[in-house]
Design an enzyme around this catalytic site. Structure first.
Site, PDB file in Angstrom:
ATOM      1  N   SER A  69       0.908  -1.250   0.161  1.00 35.97           N
ATOM      2  CA  SER A  69      -0.029  -0.022  -0.252  1.00 35.97           C
ATOM      3  C   SER A  69       0.859   1.183   0.039  1.00 35.97           C
ATOM      4  O   SER A  69       2.020   1.471   0.626  1.00 35.97           O
ATOM      5  CB  SER A  69      -0.990   0.102   1.074  1.00 35.97           C
ATOM      6  OG  SER A  69      -1.564   1.227   1.444  1.00 35.97           O
ATOM      7  N   TYR A  82      -2.842   0.015   9.958  1.00 37.36           N
ATOM      8  CA  TYR A  82      -2.948  -0.714   8.762  1.00 37.36           C
ATOM      9  C   TYR A  82      -1.472  -0.566   8.118  1.00 37.36           C
ATOM     10  O   TYR A  82      -1.124  -1.409   7.349  1.00 37.36           O
ATOM     11  CB  TYR A  82      -4.273  -0.053   7.931  1.00 37.36           C
ATOM     12  CG  TYR A  82      -4.141  -0.489   6.326  1.00 37.36           C
ATOM     13  CD1 TYR A  82      -4.661  -1.553   5.978  1.00 37.36           C
ATOM     14  CD2 TYR A  82      -3.646   0.388   5.455  1.00 37.36           C
ATOM     15  CE1 TYR A  82      -4.513  -1.841   4.846  1.00 37.36           C
ATOM     16  CE2 TYR A  82      -3.820   0.232   4.275  1.00 37.36           C
ATOM     17  CZ  TYR A  82      -4.262  -0.999   3.846  1.00 37.36           C
ATOM     18  OH  TYR A  82      -4.023  -1.672   2.559  1.00 37.36           O
TER      19      TYR A  82
END
Length: 201
Positions: A69, A82
């Protein structure tokens, strides 16, 4: 079991796209509960680790692509837990690339920006999504097919991708990559010339 079924059906495993992931609830780290953090670790990090571990014994002359990500290198308030799992995936990817290189296994990762999926819709409301899109060059967030195209290119074994892998702490990689890129461009130019000649004939 899934790996065994793949080998039974296709005879071999050429590539792996490690895409296990959940977003969890975006909130400041200070109020993130241990159970919430553990759930992210369980899927995003452990899930990817065990997927790769199960596939490595039967993967040869192939490629591994880890879906990380942009948060692994960027900052978005509320995404700390996250992002921590995605940063760990980046570290894992670099180590795997060095360890599996002698087996001719390429290891890379992609770091998508905001990708509009049903999972993202649970966390990112339309107003916030529009704000995020306004900060991108194309003024839009990503779609699943955007990532799929990059993944396909990264996993394919051809003249452009057969050498692309992570080489950690090796300055020679810069010059080697430049040389390979130059050869790839030359190949594309010759291919275009052949196509033009055939069209003119």
């Amino acid at each position: 079991m899934a790996v065994a079924r793949t080998i039974t059906r296709f005879g071999k495993l050429d590539a792996l796209f490690a895409n296990a992931g959940v977003l969890g609830e975006f909130k400041p780290l200070a109020v993130t509960e241990a159970e919430e953090f553990d759930a992210l670790i369980a899927t995003n990090l452990r899930g990817t680790f065990f997927t790769i571990k199960q596939c490595l014994p039967v993967l040869a002359d192939g490629a591994i692509l880890i879906n990380a990500s942009w948060t692994a290198g960027g900052v978005m308030s509320g995404a700390g837990a996250y992002a921590g799992t995605k940063g760990a995936l980046q570290a894992m990817m670099r180590t795997l690339a060095v360890e599996q290189g002698p087996r001719n296994i390429r290891v890379n990762s992609i770091n998508p920006g905001i990708i509009l999926t049903p999972m993202a819709d649970d966390v990112i409301d339309p107003v916030f999504a529009a704000r995020l899109a306004s900060h991108t060059p194309l003024r839009r967030n990503g779609r699943s097919e955007d990532v799929a195209g990059i993944g396909e290119l990264s996993l394919c074994q051809n003249v452009l991708q057969s050498w692309l892998t992570v080489l950690a702490n090796d300055k020679r990689a810069i010059f080697q990559a430049a040389a390979h890129a130059q050869r790839a461009v030359s190949f594309l130019h010759s291919l275009q010339s052949e196509t033009d000649a055939q069209a003119a004939a």
